[in-house]
Design an enzyme around this catalytic site. Structure first.
Site, PDB file in Angstrom:
ATOM      1  N   TYR A  25       0.948  -1.204  -0.195  1.00  0.00           N
ATOM      2  CA  TYR A  25      -0.088  -0.130  -0.089  1.00  0.00           C
ATOM      3  C   TYR A  25       0.895   1.326   0.061  1.00  0.00           C
ATOM      4  CZ  TYR A  25      -3.250   3.457   1.650  1.00  0.00           C
ATOM      5  OH  TYR A  25      -3.981   4.870   1.879  1.00  0.00           O
TER       6      TYR A  25
ATOM      7  N   LYS B 100       1.316   4.253  -2.902  1.00  0.00           N
ATOM      8  CA  LYS B 100       0.876   5.562  -2.652  1.00  0.00           C
ATOM      9  C   LYS B 100       2.050   6.506  -2.980  1.00  0.00           C
ATOM     10  CE  LYS B 100      -3.499   5.320  -1.438  1.00  0.00           C
ATOM     11  NZ  LYS B 100      -4.344   5.847  -2.395  1.00  0.00           N
TER      12      LYS B 100
END
Length: 266
Positions: free
Chosen positions: A170, A174
């Site tokens: 994750y 990002k």
């Protein structure tokens, strides 16, 4: 020659008649920001993977009617590029995009499978990229690019490694979103399209509240990790949405707006 003054208060924040797409707009941060855009006068098209949007969506839709505007829901998987492009192209002139669609998975780096990593990147990076691409093409086609604005939702996790939260894929995704915004800004500035990213800190959404049931200590621990000593709510990002979609940010592009209570400034 002196500029003419106006008695209208902060007109640069108004979005009257501007058409804005919000991916991930069926619930949570995306829906909260969509409501703020409606209050500023925008016409909103929310796209999301959910078969039906959250219960709160109907309240926001009713609010849009009261405000003399509208919010329309489109069920779209951002990984399905054909459907995504067909949906965006059917909307006519578009003036803005908030790309908030994304997924999270908490898994140790030693246990992550290639399939899980690819899924994370497909949604959080490729899906965001293709949504931005589709909107940019529509802006250029309909000549609404002048003053067009795109905001990609990144995260403070694009900059930091979260203490006590194991989410390597994750965070990498990002970081990719943050870098993507800078590169799209460099290419699309010639068309008058501004591209920025927004990096929130911890936000207490319905999904996070469910997480606190499983890990109650995180509610306290996370709050101590920023300078304000508390967690944020989705409504605290309403102003950022209107700012980034409006003329108030007309000279801002290729930037990352971090709103994390000072978490990453330690």
């Amino acid at each position: 020659m002196a500029e003419q003054t106006s008695t209208e208060r902060l007109p640069e924040f108004k979005l009257d008649g501007r058409v804005i797409v919000v991916s991930g707009g069926a619930r949570g941060l995306g829906l909260t920001q969509a409501e703020a855009l409606l209050e500023a006068g925008a016409i909103v098209h929310a796209i999301d993977l959910l078969t039906t949007p959250s219960d709160d969506f109907s309240r926001v839709a009713a609010r849009a009617t009261e405000l003399g505007t509208s919010i329309t829901y489109h069920r779209v998987d951002v990984r399905d590029n054909a459907v995504l492009n067909a949906t965006i192209s059917s909307l006519g002139p578009i003036h803005g995009l908030i790309a908030a669609a994304g997924i999270q998975q908490e898994t140790s780096a030693l246990d992550y499978t290639p399939q899980d990593v690819n899924r994370m990147l497909e949604v959080n990076v490729t899906g965001v990229f293709m949504t931005a691409q589709a909107v940019a093409k529509a802006m250029i086609q309909h000549r609404t690019a002048k003053g067009g604005s795109i905001c990609l939702i990144a995260s403070m996790s694009a900059t930091i490694a979260n203490k006590g939260l194991i989410c390597p894929a994750y965070n990498a995704s990002k970081a990719g979103v943050k870098q993507l915004a800078k590169n799209l800004a460099s290419e699309w500035g010639q068309y008058g399209i501004r591209v920025n990213s927004l990096s929130p800190g911890y936000i207490v959404t319905a999904m996070v509240e469910d997480l606190f049931i499983k890990f109650p200590e995180r509610q306290t621990d996370w709050a101590t990790q920023n300078m304000l000593g508390r967690l944020s709510s989705p409504k605290e990002f309403r102003g950022a949405a209107v700012f980034l979609m409006s003329a108030a940010s007309s000279f801002m592009t290729g930037s990352d707006l971090i709103i994390d209570g000072g978490h990453s400034a330690w």
